[in-house]
Design a protein around this motif. Sequence first.
Motif, mmCIF file in Angstrom:
data_model
loop_
_atom_site.group_PDB
_atom_site.id
_atom_site.type_symbol
_atom_site.label_atom_id
_atom_site.label_comp_id
_atom_site.label_asym_id
_atom_site.label_seq_id
_atom_site.Cartn_x
_atom_site.Cartn_y
_atom_site.Cartn_z
ATOM 1 N N SER A 48 31.118 36.886 8.832
ATOM 2 C CA SER A 48 30.706 37.887 7.849
ATOM 3 C C SER A 48 29.186 38.006 7.844
ATOM 4 O O SER A 48 28.470 37.170 8.413
ATOM 5 N N GLU A 49 28.690 39.047 7.203
ATOM 6 C CA GLU A 49 27.241 39.203 7.073
ATOM 7 C C GLU A 49 26.628 37.993 6.377
ATOM 8 O O GLU A 49 25.541 37.533 6.735
ATOM 9 N N GLU A 50 27.332 37.464 5.374
ATOM 10 C CA GLU A 50 26.833 36.294 4.645
ATOM 11 C C GLU A 50 26.769 35.071 5.565
ATOM 12 O O GLU A 50 25.806 34.289 5.521
ATOM 13 N N GLN A 51 27.801 34.919 6.387
ATOM 14 C CA GLN A 51 27.818 33.784 7.312
ATOM 15 C C GLN A 51 26.732 33.918 8.380
ATOM 16 O O GLN A 51 26.094 32.933 8.744
ATOM 17 N N LEU A 52 26.526 35.132 8.870
ATOM 18 C CA LEU A 52 25.447 35.345 9.841
ATOM 19 C C LEU A 52 24.092 34.992 9.242
ATOM 20 O O LEU A 52 23.255 34.354 9.898
ATOM 21 N N ALA A 53 23.889 35.395 7.996
ATOM 22 C CA ALA A 53 22.626 35.085 7.322
ATOM 23 C C ALA A 53 22.460 33.581 7.143
ATOM 24 O O ALA A 53 21.358 33.039 7.339
ATOM 25 N N GLU A 54 23.534 32.903 6.769
ATOM 26 C CA GLU A 54 23.480 31.448 6.604
ATOM 27 C C GLU A 54 23.217 30.761 7.947
ATOM 28 O O GLU A 54 22.417 29.818 8.031
ATOM 29 N N LEU A 55 23.868 31.242 9.007
ATOM 30 C CA LEU A 55 23.648 30.674 10.338
ATOM 31 C C LEU A 55 22.191 30.868 10.770
ATOM 32 O O LEU A 55 21.565 29.948 11.313
ATOM 33 N N LYS A 56 21.661 32.027 10.508
ATOM 34 C CA LYS A 56 20.264 32.292 10.835
ATOM 35 C C LYS A 56 19.344 31.299 10.121
ATOM 36 O O LYS A 56 18.396 30.765 10.714
ATOM 37 N N LYS A 57 19.645 31.035 8.856
ATOM 38 C CA LYS A 57 18.821 30.086 8.087
ATOM 39 C C LYS A 57 18.925 28.671 8.668
ATOM 40 O O LYS A 57 17.907 27.972 8.790
ATOM 41 N N VAL A 58 20.133 28.255 9.029
ATOM 42 C CA VAL A 58 20.328 26.924 9.611
ATOM 43 C C VAL A 58 19.495 26.771 10.881
ATOM 44 O O VAL A 58 18.806 25.767 11.079
ATOM 45 N N LEU A 59 19.550 27.785 11.736
ATOM 46 C CA LEU A 59 18.825 27.713 13.001
ATOM 47 C C LEU A 59 17.318 27.802 12.783
ATOM 48 O O LEU A 59 16.540 27.095 13.446
ATOM 49 N N ASP A 60 16.904 28.644 11.851
ATOM 50 C CA ASP A 60 15.474 28.731 11.538
ATOM 51 C C ASP A 60 14.946 27.400 11.016
ATOM 52 O O ASP A 60 13.850 26.957 11.389
ATOM 53 N N ASP A 61 15.732 26.752 10.149
ATOM 54 C CA ASP A 61 15.316 25.466 9.586
ATOM 55 C C ASP A 61 15.142 24.413 10.677
ATOM 56 O O ASP A 61 14.328 23.492 10.534
ATOM 57 N N ALA A 62 15.931 24.553 11.752
ATOM 58 C CA ALA A 62 15.839 23.605 12.871
ATOM 59 C C ALA A 62 14.845 24.072 13.938
ATOM 60 O O ALA A 62 14.690 23.406 14.966
ATOM 61 N N ALA A 63 14.188 25.210 13.686
ATOM 62 C CA ALA A 63 13.258 25.802 14.663
ATOM 63 C C ALA A 63 13.933 26.071 15.995
ATOM 64 O O ALA A 63 13.364 25.854 17.072
ATOM 65 N N LEU A 64 15.190 26.536 15.916
ATOM 66 C CA LEU A 64 15.950 26.892 17.114
ATOM 67 C C LEU A 64 16.085 28.410 17.210
ATOM 68 O O LEU A 64 16.378 29.074 16.216
ATOM 69 N N LYS A 65 15.891 28.935 18.411
ATOM 70 C CA LYS A 65 16.145 30.345 18.678
ATOM 71 C C LYS A 65 17.457 30.474 19.453
ATOM 72 O O LYS A 65 17.976 29.478 19.976
ATOM 73 N N VAL A 66 17.983 31.680 19.522
ATOM 74 C CA VAL A 66 19.282 31.910 20.151
ATOM 75 C C VAL A 66 19.086 32.555 21.519
ATOM 76 O O VAL A 66 18.500 33.637 21.636
ATOM 77 N N SER A 67 19.573 31.881 22.556
ATOM 78 C CA SER A 67 19.431 32.410 23.915
ATOM 79 C C SER A 67 20.425 33.524 24.178
ATOM 80 O O SER A 67 20.107 34.496 24.878
ATOM 81 N N ALA A 68 21.641 33.387 23.644
ATOM 82 C CA ALA A 68 22.676 34.394 23.888
ATOM 83 C C ALA A 68 23.778 34.285 22.855
ATOM 84 O O ALA A 68 24.017 33.215 22.280
ATOM 85 N N ILE A 69 24.443 35.410 22.634
ATOM 86 C CA ILE A 69 25.691 35.440 21.867
ATOM 87 C C ILE A 69 26.823 35.270 22.868
ATOM 88 O O ILE A 69 27.010 36.114 23.760
ATOM 89 N N ALA A 70 27.554 34.184 22.761
ATOM 90 C CA ALA A 70 28.656 33.913 23.690
ATOM 91 C C ALA A 70 29.925 34.557 23.142
ATOM 92 O O ALA A 70 30.784 33.907 22.562
ATOM 93 N N SER A 71 30.032 35.843 23.346
ATOM 94 C CA SER A 71 31.138 36.597 22.743
ATOM 95 C C SER A 71 32.408 36.482 23.567
ATOM 96 O O SER A 71 32.366 36.117 24.751
ATOM 97 N N PRO A 72 33.552 36.834 22.986
ATOM 98 C CA PRO A 72 34.812 36.881 23.733
ATOM 99 C C PRO A 72 35.117 38.280 24.264
ATOM 100 O O PRO A 72 36.237 38.535 24.709
ATOM 101 N N ILE A 73 34.141 39.172 24.219
ATOM 102 C CA ILE A 73 34.386 40.561 24.608
ATOM 103 C C ILE A 73 34.849 40.620 26.069
ATOM 104 O O ILE A 73 34.215 40.058 26.956
ATOM 105 N N GLY A 74 35.940 41.332 26.302
ATOM 106 C CA GLY A 74 36.483 41.443 27.647
ATOM 107 C C GLY A 74 37.502 40.388 28.007
ATOM 108 O O GLY A 74 38.072 40.421 29.092
#
Length: 278
Positions: A48-74
């Motif tokens: 959800s949008e709320e979960q995405l926002a929370e995930l962003k905060k968790v990663l920001d707090d750890a000073a981690l950036k996201v290299s890729a979204i590992a989606s199941p598309i396809g």
Amino acid sequence: MSDTKWELSGFGDEIDADPRVQAAVMRALGANYIEVRSAWGTNIVDLSEEQLAELKKVLDDAALKVSAIASPIGKVDIALPVEHEVERLGRALRAAEVLGAGYIRIFSFYYEGKTPEEARDAVIERMTALAKRAEGTGVVLVHENEKDIFGDVPSRVLDIVESVDSPALKLAWDPANFVQVGVKPFTEGYEMLRPHTVYLQIKDALAATGAVVPAGEGDGELLATVEAFRDSGYAGFVSLEPHLANAFELGGFSGPQAFGVAARAFAKVLEKAGVEAS
């Protein structure tokens, strides 16, 4: 040691379902990035949008950036309408926007009951639609070669990327997946696919059994591949996707342990090649 430096990342959900644990382990391994496939047991395209926002905060707090979204598309059958995965890709693009990711991993469809030749046109139609959806967003889709999908062997991977011919569709390289479909990755795929490859996923496998093993311990020609990417001027991500959990299930969940084994094994390959990843 050469002056070649790559960015280390990894599939966080192979460590633990909790993104805080994922982040802590990735930081302990010296990584500045993480690849996001799921969090709290929920796939990235279903957060959800709320979960995405929370995930962003968790990663920001750890000073981690996201290299890729590992989606199941396809990773669905071509019998589904084109719009099905285009709609799901919209959610992956939203996740990439929130988390600041420049890549989204995708796949090239199952085709039950058909030959690859019979499935080809439907696959190209769907991959083209996905690429068009991503164009203009600043995000690049990276196709992962995986067994049982259309783009499992180098010739069909090349067919996809050349036929779609979009700046929004490039390739991820997964040596273990090639091994599992009878391909010698470097020998049979590198020259053909290197011009389109922008992302490296790191796991290895044994040709005899298909079993996934730590990097450098299988038939994925990891050292030759790393050296060739080094010499070609590659300067992108190397993302650990160990798939080793089964070998470490000793009465409890030990994802971090298996991930550490995978990271140390790949570090040895990098050291031999004179490449630094952090």
